[in-house]
Design an enzyme around this catalytic site. Structure first.
Site, PDB file in Angstrom:
ATOM      1  N   TYR A  99      14.472  12.592  23.443  1.00 39.54           N
ATOM      2  CA  TYR A  99      15.126  12.879  22.164  1.00 39.54           C
ATOM      3  C   TYR A  99      16.147  14.003  22.268  1.00 39.54           C
ATOM      4  CZ  TYR A  99      12.352   9.406  19.866  1.00 39.54           C
ATOM      5  OH  TYR A  99      11.824   8.186  19.499  1.00 39.54           O
ATOM      6  N   ARG A 149      19.139  12.071  23.240  1.00 40.21           N
ATOM      7  CA  ARG A 149      19.683  11.343  22.090  1.00 40.21           C
ATOM      8  C   ARG A 149      20.386  12.305  21.128  1.00 40.21           C
ATOM      9  NH1 ARG A 149      17.870   8.876  25.159  1.00 40.21           N
ATOM     10  NH2 ARG A 149      20.077   8.815  25.660  1.00 40.21           N
ATOM     11  N   ASN A 205      19.119   4.643  10.562  1.00 37.29           N
ATOM     12  CA  ASN A 205      19.608   5.425  11.704  1.00 37.29           C
ATOM     13  C   ASN A 205      19.090   6.859  11.653  1.00 37.29           C
ATOM     14  OD1 ASN A 205      21.028   3.141  12.448  1.00 37.29           O
ATOM     15  ND2 ASN A 205      22.892   3.786  11.387  1.00 37.29           N
ATOM     16  N   ASP A 211      20.716   9.383  13.104  1.00 39.35           N
ATOM     17  CA  ASP A 211      21.827  10.323  13.278  1.00 39.35           C
ATOM     18  C   ASP A 211      22.236  10.915  11.934  1.00 39.35           C
ATOM     19  OD1 ASP A 211      24.029   8.651  12.028  1.00 39.35           O
ATOM     20  OD2 ASP A 211      23.461   7.300  13.652  1.00 39.35           O
ATOM     21  N   HIS A 234      13.877   6.538   8.850  1.00 38.60           N
ATOM     22  CA  HIS A 234      13.219   6.775  10.139  1.00 38.60           C
ATOM     23  C   HIS A 234      13.388   8.211  10.632  1.00 38.60           C
ATOM     24  CE1 HIS A 234      13.724   2.158  10.730  1.00 38.60           C
ATOM     25  NE2 HIS A 234      12.651   2.457  10.022  1.00 38.60           N
ATOM     26  N   GLY A 261      25.332  -3.655   9.174  1.00 41.21           N
ATOM     27  CA  GLY A 261      24.943  -3.398  10.554  1.00 41.21           C
ATOM     28  C   GLY A 261      23.456  -3.421  10.827  1.00 41.21           C
ATOM     29  N   SER A 264      20.014  -6.183  11.404  1.00 44.48           N
ATOM     30  CA  SER A 264      19.601  -7.568  11.622  1.00 44.48           C
ATOM     31  C   SER A 264      18.447  -7.973  10.721  1.00 44.48           C
ATOM     32  CB  SER A 264      19.181  -7.754  13.083  1.00 44.48           C
ATOM     33  OG  SER A 264      18.077  -6.918  13.382  1.00 44.48           O
TER      34      SER A 264
END
Length: 230
Positions: free
Chosen positions: A54, A57, A88, A90, A105, A171, A173
């Site tokens: 992480y 990331r 996301n 970010d 998340h 964006g 699925s």
């Protein structure tokens, strides 16, 4: 009164900023086995590896910049009461200027207590170190919802979706639950714009407008439509 625009964003939103925040089909994430870095079991088995993953990331996120899709959503606040729900981890929506964001998340620029997940701390810089403790004396871990953990904000997100005058899916699925089920809470009569190069299966929903494009191209098109039509 402004109409309420609710937007659910997934990995495709940040992909054009160079961030790969999604799990590949073969179970690898940036070369790592997901089960070895993104589960509570992984954290207890090898916290140093998880922390390293992480940290990498986080460095990637901090080096990335919001793309035009992020900025388009921020600009829509001039015309709509915009609520963003993102899968996301970010902070690109924040940096683009959006003001009402629910992170399903978690968000990688924050740490949380290993003992009490409600204790959150902003991370200075890009590295969270072993030995950094919360006020309870417990190790700090990334503020990220791992596989197998509950999604604390899902009820909040569902309530927001139920109030949407306009809904947009960008964006994603619709493969990761419980986030994928949020569209079920959107009122039947609400227009639903789906933006993705590969449109997920949405045949069971009414009032769906499919935009088979990338996040940046699709959002520009839809933003113009919304500004024109209100």
């Amino acid at each position: 009164m402004k109409k309420r625009l609710v937007v659910l964003t997934g990995a495709g939103m940040s992909a054009e900023s160079g961030i790969k925040t999604f799990r590949d089909a073969d179970g690898l994430w940036e070369g790592y086995n997901v089960m070895e870095v993104a589960t509570p079991e992984a954290w207890h088995a090898n916290p140093v590896l998880v922390q390293q993953f992480y940290n990498e990331r986080r460095k990637q996120v901090l080096q990335a910049e919001p793309n035009t899709a992020h900025f388009e959503l921020a600009k829509l606040e001039e015309h709509f009461d915009v609520y963003i729900i993102t899968q996301n981890i970010d902070d690109l929506h924040e940096r683009a200027g959006s003001t009402q964001i629910t992170h399903l998340h978690g968000i990688i620029t924050y740490a949380q207590s290993d003992r009490n997940s409600n204790l959150l701390y902003p991370i200075e810089g890009d590295e969270l170190k072993m030995g950094e403790l919360c006020e309870l004396g417990s190790q700090l871990r990334p503020h990220v919802v791992w596989f197998g953990e509950a999604v604390p904000e899902i009820e909040t997100a569902a309530a927001i979706c139920a109030t949407a005058d306009v809904f947009m899916l960008v964006g994603t699925s619709l493969a990761v639950y419980p986030a994928a089920g949020l569209i079920d809470f959107v009122p039947v009569q609400t227009p639903k714009y789906i933006i993705d190069p590969k449109i997920p299966s949405v045949g069971q929903y009414q009032n769906v407008i499919q935009i088979e494009k990338s996040a940046t191209a699709g959002l520009k098109e839809v933003a113009n439509l919304l500004r024109e039509n209100g």
